[in-house]
Design a protein around this motif. Structure first.
Motif, PDB file in Angstrom:
ATOM      1  N   GLN A 136       0.821  -1.208   0.000  1.00 22.03           N
ATOM      2  CA  GLN A 136       0.000   0.000   0.000  1.00 22.03           C
ATOM      3  C   GLN A 136       0.862   1.268   0.000  1.00 22.03           C
ATOM      4  N   PHE A 137       2.032   1.184   0.614  1.00 22.60           N
ATOM      5  CA  PHE A 137       2.887   2.369   0.747  1.00 22.60           C
ATOM      6  C   PHE A 137       4.073   2.384  -0.209  1.00 22.60           C
TER       7      PHE A 137
ATOM      8  N   ARG B 291       1.815   7.890  -0.851  1.00 25.87           N
ATOM      9  CA  ARG B 291       0.845   8.311   0.156  1.00 25.87           C
ATOM     10  C   ARG B 291       1.531   8.440   1.504  1.00 25.87           C
ATOM     11  N   THR B 292       0.970   9.323   2.329  1.00 27.37           N
ATOM     12  CA  THR B 292       1.504   9.538   3.673  1.00 27.37           C
ATOM     13  C   THR B 292       0.801   8.659   4.686  1.00 27.37           C
ATOM     14  N   TRP B 293      -0.521   8.566   4.564  1.00 30.37           N
ATOM     15  CA  TRP B 293      -1.323   7.793   5.504  1.00 30.37           C
ATOM     16  C   TRP B 293      -1.992   6.631   4.781  1.00 30.37           C
ATOM     17  N   ALA B 294      -2.587   5.733   5.532  1.00 34.92           N
ATOM     18  CA  ALA B 294      -2.998   4.448   4.967  1.00 34.92           C
ATOM     19  C   ALA B 294      -4.077   4.558   3.903  1.00 34.92           C
TER      20      ALA B 294
ATOM     21  N   ASP C 174      -5.831   5.148  10.177  1.00 38.43           N
ATOM     22  CA  ASP C 174      -4.620   5.367  10.949  1.00 38.43           C
ATOM     23  C   ASP C 174      -4.889   5.253  12.451  1.00 38.43           C
TER      24      ASP C 174
ATOM     25  N   ALA D  84       8.794   0.519   3.830  1.00 40.31           N
ATOM     26  CA  ALA D  84       7.650   1.431   3.730  1.00 40.31           C
ATOM     27  C   ALA D  84       6.732   1.286   4.942  1.00 40.31           C
TER      28      ALA D  84
ATOM     29  N   TYR E  23       6.008   4.156   7.798  1.00 40.18           N
ATOM     30  CA  TYR E  23       4.630   4.518   8.173  1.00 40.18           C
ATOM     31  C   TYR E  23       4.454   4.415   9.680  1.00 40.18           C
TER      32      TYR E  23
END
Length: 228
Positions: free
Chosen positions: A143-144, A149-152, A161, A182, A186
């Motif tokens: 996902q990351f 992206r910064t958040w999920a 989050d 990653a 996160y």
């Protein structure tokens, strides 16, 4: 104050809702639940028969289940935890379930097994829980990957989050992330979030009661110099 959170300061699911409350700036009263006292347990069951924590009370309204609680709070206090776009909101709900079902649940299975008597331990169940965690870690890493992206569930901190922070905090102590940069990055962003830092700081005095307390790194025992 009408808003009451029935909780325990070590509970990962309670952290999920506390983080949301702090993100929204919602005033609330935190009441520790003692399910070991028969009289107190009976009173709590009268509110909601499952006797599961956390439980949210708002005036005369009782709101169970953490994801429902966060959606309720999001509506009650002006939004921000869930995206307005329907497709983005659906993605947030999916990832909320990923963290609850495939990180939080197997993590709790491993913790619960440590508390069992030797003759009641479930090594196969623990092995299956560890495999689920590794599967979930792979999903989160994907996902990351690429830094897009910064958040999920996008660029804004939100419902997912709130679920991810406590789930990953406890899970990484029991089953390391491995070579997943990653995911590790996160996790560090989550730890640096003021709402998450506040929950961890409030839990610090009771970390001694966590069944895997010997695995807690020093940075989680020592008081922070400042609370962002």
């Amino acid at each position: 104050m009408s808003l009451v959170l029935h909780y325990h300061p070590l509970s990962s699911y309670c952290w999920k809702v506390q983080i949301g409350l702090y993100e929204l700036g919602a005033p609330f009263e935190a009441r520790v639940v003692n399910l070991g006292d028969p009289q107190l347990r009976a009173a709590f069951e009268a509110l909601w028969p499952t006797a599961k924590i956390p439980l949210l009370e708002d005036g005369g309204r009782v709101v169970p289940e953490t994801s429902v609680q966060l959606e309720y709070l999001d509506q009650r206090f002006g939004g921000g935890l869930l995206p307005a776009d329907p497709d983005a909101r659906l993605e947030a709900r999916v990832w909320d379930r990923v963290f609850d079902n495939y990180v939080m649940t197997p993590m709790q299975k491993i913790v619960a097994d440590r508390l069992r008597a030797d003759e009641a331990k479930d090594p196969q169940g623990v092995a299956e829980a560890r495999a689920l965690l590794q599967m979930a870690y792979g999903m989160i890493e994907a996902q990351f990957e690429g830094g897009g992206r910064t958040w999920a569930a996008g660029e804004d901190f939100g419902l997912v989050d709130c679920a991810a922070a406590p789930a990953l905090f406890y899970a990484h102590l029991l089953e390391p992330f491995g070579e997943r940069p990653a995911l590790a990055a996160y996790f560090e962003r989550l730890l640096a979030r003021p709402s998450v830092a506040r929950v961890l700081d409030e839990a610090r005095p009771v970390f001694q009661y966590f069944p895997y307390r010997e695995r807690l790194p020093a940075r989680f025992w020592d008081p922070p110099e400042t609370l962002a």
